[in-house]
Design an enzyme around this catalytic site. Structure first.
Site, PDB file in Angstrom:
ATOM      1  N   HIS A   1       0.835  -1.198   0.000  1.00  0.00           N
ATOM      2  CA  HIS A   1       0.000   0.000   0.000  1.00  0.00           C
ATOM      3  C   HIS A   1       0.871   1.250   0.000  1.00  0.00           C
ATOM      4  O   HIS A   1       2.079   1.181   0.203  1.00  0.00           O
ATOM      5  CB  HIS A   1      -0.913   0.030   1.237  1.00  0.00           C
TER       6      HIS A   1
ATOM      7  N   ASP B   1       0.708   5.274   1.880  1.00  0.00           N
ATOM      8  CA  ASP B   1       0.032   5.963   2.979  1.00  0.00           C
ATOM      9  C   ASP B   1      -0.667   7.199   2.426  1.00  0.00           C
ATOM     10  O   ASP B   1      -0.049   7.984   1.697  1.00  0.00           O
ATOM     11  CB  ASP B   1       1.028   6.367   4.057  1.00  0.00           C
TER      12      ASP B   1
ATOM     13  N   HIS C   1       4.783   0.129   0.080  1.00  0.00           N
ATOM     14  CA  HIS C   1       5.514  -0.655   1.065  1.00  0.00           C
ATOM     15  C   HIS C   1       4.606  -1.721   1.660  1.00  0.00           C
ATOM     16  O   HIS C   1       3.381  -1.699   1.472  1.00  0.00           O
ATOM     17  CB  HIS C   1       6.097   0.244   2.166  1.00  0.00           C
TER      18      HIS C   1
ATOM     19  N   ARG D   1       7.331  -8.770  16.071  1.00  0.00           N
ATOM     20  CA  ARG D   1       7.735  -7.445  15.598  1.00  0.00           C
ATOM     21  C   ARG D   1       6.731  -6.403  16.069  1.00  0.00           C
ATOM     22  O   ARG D   1       5.522  -6.614  16.022  1.00  0.00           O
ATOM     23  CB  ARG D   1       7.826  -7.414  14.074  1.00  0.00           C
TER      24      ARG D   1
END
Length: 321
Positions: A193, A195, A250, A260
């Protein structure tokens, strides 16, 4: 399972690392170059206090360690924060992720979440960093001061903070399946996607997973560095620079048995703010005006009606490539 034909290239290949303690004009030029070439860079010596960072990380770890029923209770209606698990947006996108989402300008959550103090301190710190980066960007582009930062400095700015937790693989597959060679431990935690806001300031713990798409359409793995912040151009900054800057695509992958944690500040303008190419950017570039003028509220509504991987900016182009 990871899908797609894009090739993964070496870790950190061509990812700029910018030292914010350098001479100001040098930093501004480096930021502009990074935004033009990749739309993504790391900053070090950024001025955000380590205590603020550590408190935010530890409180986030504590929250995600809670039993599922406690976390799921943090889903109040019409409140500026919520907990989510696997669902990403409203259009069927999902990932191997759980998250907390905060609206940064509404203090309603302060009495309801135990780590509100850590959240508030962190938001103020990364907001200041985002403003500084945007002011340096304006200087490097030779556009009027605060052309970008004024939009996120307003009391009405529509900025959000998102804390993503990507649990270890055994929470999804079970320990018995971890030794099964037919089961891939690499999964898509958060799909491909861009941002939609102006700028994103992200920090993660020492576990990798973030990848960005370069100009050749290849995925570049970003090495984790808890002492640095990752910064990426959002859709609105691409519009305001008339396409000179790149709103980078990204994604986040999950690997093996490590957990994570990433914390992202999405710097957005007020809903009623008008967004369009800056006059100075149109005049200095040898190309026509590429985007219409629209409000952030209009763009946000249209953008969130699409799937993650869709190209949102195409809806607001004035001319087709």
């Amino acid at each position: 399972m990871v899908k797609g034909s894009q090739k993964i290239v070496a870790v950190d290949q061509d990812i700029p690392i910018i030292d914010m303690s350098q001479e100001r004009s040098q930093v501004s030029m480096q930021i502009v170059k990074a935004c033009e070439s990749l739309g993504f860079f790391k900053v070090i010596n950024h001025g955000v206090d380590q205590t603020t960072i550590s408190r935010m990380e530890q409180e986030s770890i504590n929250f995600f360690a809670k039993p599922a029923h406690e976390k799921k209770s943090v889903r109040p209606v019409n409140q500026p924060f919520r907990y989510g698990f696997r669902d990403i947006g409203l259009n069927g996108d999902s990932g191997e992720v759980e998250y907390l989402l905060f609206h940064t300008n509404d203090p309603a959550f302060r009495s309801q979440l135990s780590f509100s103090s850590a959240v508030n301190c962190y938001i103020e710190a990364v907001k200041q960093l985002a403003r500084e980066i945007l002011d340096l960007t304006a200087e490097g582009l030779h556009v009027p001061p605060h052309s970008f930062s004024r939009l996120i400095s307003s009391v009405d700015s529509d900025s959000v903070l998102r804390v993503n937790h990507y649990p270890p693989s055994d929470q999804f597959f079970g320990e018995a399946n971890l030794s099964d060679q037919s089961v891939s431990l690499t999964r898509v935690g958060f799909g491909e996607h861009t941002d939609p806001q102006i700028l994103t300031v992200l920090r993660s713990n020492g576990v990798g997973g973030l990848q960005v798409s370069n100009s050749d359409g290849m995925w570049v793995s970003v090495s984790p560095d808890p002492s640095a912040f990752c910064v990426n151009v959002g859709d609105l900054l691409q519009v305001m620079t008339n396409g000179r800057f790149i709103s980078v695509r990204h994604r986040a992958l999950t690997y093996g048995e490590e957990s994570r944690l990433s914390t992202a500040y999405f710097a957005g303008p007020p809903l009623q703010a008008k967004i369009g190419p800056l006059s100075a950017m149109v005049m200095t570039m040898n190309q026509p005006r590429l985007y219409q003028t629209f409000t952030w509220g209009e763009y946000k509504k249209r953008a969130y009606s699409l799937r993650l991987e869709d190209s949102r900016l195409d809806m607001f182009r004035t001319c087709k490539d």
